[in-house]
Design an enzyme around this catalytic site. Structure first.
Site, mmCIF file in Angstrom:
data_model
loop_
_atom_site.group_PDB
_atom_site.id
_atom_site.type_symbol
_atom_site.label_atom_id
_atom_site.label_comp_id
_atom_site.label_asym_id
_atom_site.label_seq_id
_atom_site.Cartn_x
_atom_site.Cartn_y
_atom_site.Cartn_z
ATOM 1 N N ILE A 45 0.854 -1.189 0.000
ATOM 2 C CA ILE A 45 0.000 0.000 0.000
ATOM 3 C C ILE A 45 0.889 1.239 0.000
ATOM 4 O O ILE A 45 1.814 1.356 0.806
ATOM 5 C CB ILE A 45 -0.926 0.059 1.230
ATOM 6 C CG1 ILE A 45 -1.679 -1.268 1.436
ATOM 7 C CG2 ILE A 45 -1.891 1.234 1.105
ATOM 8 C CD1 ILE A 45 -2.644 -1.623 0.358
ATOM 9 N N LYS A 46 0.585 2.153 -0.908
ATOM 10 C CA LYS A 46 1.247 3.461 -0.914
ATOM 11 C C LYS A 46 0.243 4.492 -0.430
ATOM 12 O O LYS A 46 -0.863 4.586 -0.963
ATOM 13 C CB LYS A 46 1.727 3.809 -2.322
ATOM 14 C CG LYS A 46 2.337 5.200 -2.451
ATOM 15 C CD LYS A 46 2.786 5.472 -3.887
ATOM 16 C CE LYS A 46 3.264 6.895 -4.069
ATOM 17 N NZ LYS A 46 3.720 7.174 -5.461
ATOM 18 N N THR A 47 0.628 5.253 0.595
ATOM 19 C CA THR A 47 -0.295 6.229 1.149
ATOM 20 C C THR A 47 0.477 7.443 1.638
ATOM 21 O O THR A 47 1.704 7.496 1.563
ATOM 22 C CB THR A 47 -1.132 5.609 2.288
ATOM 23 O OG1 THR A 47 -2.245 6.455 2.577
ATOM 24 C CG2 THR A 47 -0.309 5.421 3.557
#
Length: 291
Positions: free
Chosen positions: A202-204
């Site tokens: 996940i990229k956040t």
């Protein structure tokens, strides 16, 4: 054909020693297939468990934005200093030399632009092409709470299902619309939904309050987006805070290629992510490297 002469029975079986099976320690990825774990091991340094990705996929909806006018001139010199390259297949084929020998995360969503609703995306890459290009993962936006939330989640599901067939990880990128609040509650929701749909990374965004809760509530590795261009000292502080609170790396673009000294900035970010340097120490490194 092997020579069949002089074949001898094996003797050194070490029957007193059980077979050693080294566990795969990347968060939430221990039950994945060998091929997917192998690709993830190229993205995340096996010694540190972290990664420094160089993102230059912005052109898929922004066009030739500042710093990305000429990938071959502005970005190519940075390749050797990054752990991973994140780009579109068009740029990979046209500009990135195959001999670069860096793992690639391919942008797999698109069909939108800055002139229209950003959340209205479709899957823009087949898994066959991702494999053909020897990529280590594919990436797509997920817009929780937006007008096209449903379609963006379906895009992630489609990529995860296709990726599982060939051992290709999917990175879900939490997009934020103009009316959405960037806070812990929102990103906890967005990252958890993406992980529940099967995304392996996940990229956040980093948030100052409650980021450690976002990481704790997400069962797979989180890497932070660099976001808008910040002064170098502030960007390094953001990196340090994120890693200190459990992030598994950074995926930075503008804070690298829009820096006055991008190579020096890349080295400073590497020092934070892989060598546990503080923001102050990393900034000192940046100042020394830029001279």
């Amino acid at each position: 054909m092997a020579d069949l002469d002089d074949i001898k029975d094996g003797k050194d079986f070490r029957t007193d020693q059980p077979q050693q099976n080294i566990p795969f320690t990347l968060k939430g990825c221990g039950a994945l297939d060998w091929g997917m774990q192998s690709r993830l091991s190229r993205i995340f340094n096996p010694k540190t468990g972290n990664t420094v990705m160089l993102a230059f996929d912005h052109g898929y909806f922004q066009g030739p934005t500042t710093g990305l006018e000429r990938i071959d001139i502005n970005i190519a010199p940075l390749f050797e200093h990054a752990d991973v390259l994140m780009c579109t297949r068009g740029i990979l084929r046209s500009v990135v030399p195959p001999a670069t020998n860096k793992p690639v995360v391919l942008r797999a969503s698109g069909a939108n632009s800055i002139l229209a609703e950003l959340s209205n995306e479709a899957v823009a890459l087949s898994m066959d092409d991702a494999v053909r290009l020897n990529s280590c993962a594919v990436a797509a936006q997920v817009y929780i709470g937006s007008e096209y939330e449903h379609q963006s989640i379906k895009n992630i599901i489609q990529l995860v299902d296709a990726g599982m067939k060939v051992g290709m990880p999917t990175m879900a990128v939490t997009g934020v619309g103009k009316d959405m609040v960037r806070d812990q509650r929102y990103f906890s929701l967005a990252t958890r939904i993406a992980a529940e749909m099967g995304a392996q990374i996940i990229k956040t965004y980093y948030v100052e309050k409650g980021f450690e809760r976002i990481v704790a509530g997400c069962p797979v590795p989180i890497v932070i987006a660099g976001g808008k261009k910040l002064p170098e000292r502030e960007a390094l502080e953001m990196c340090w805070q994120a890693i200190d609170q459990g992030a598994s790396g950074v995926d930075m673009g503008r804070n690298i290629f829009q820096s006055d000294h991008p190579v020096a900035m890349m080295k400073a970010v590497q020092a934070v992510v892989h060598h546990n340097e503080t923001a102050d120490r990393a900034y000192e490194l940046y100042l020394s490297e830029k001279q």
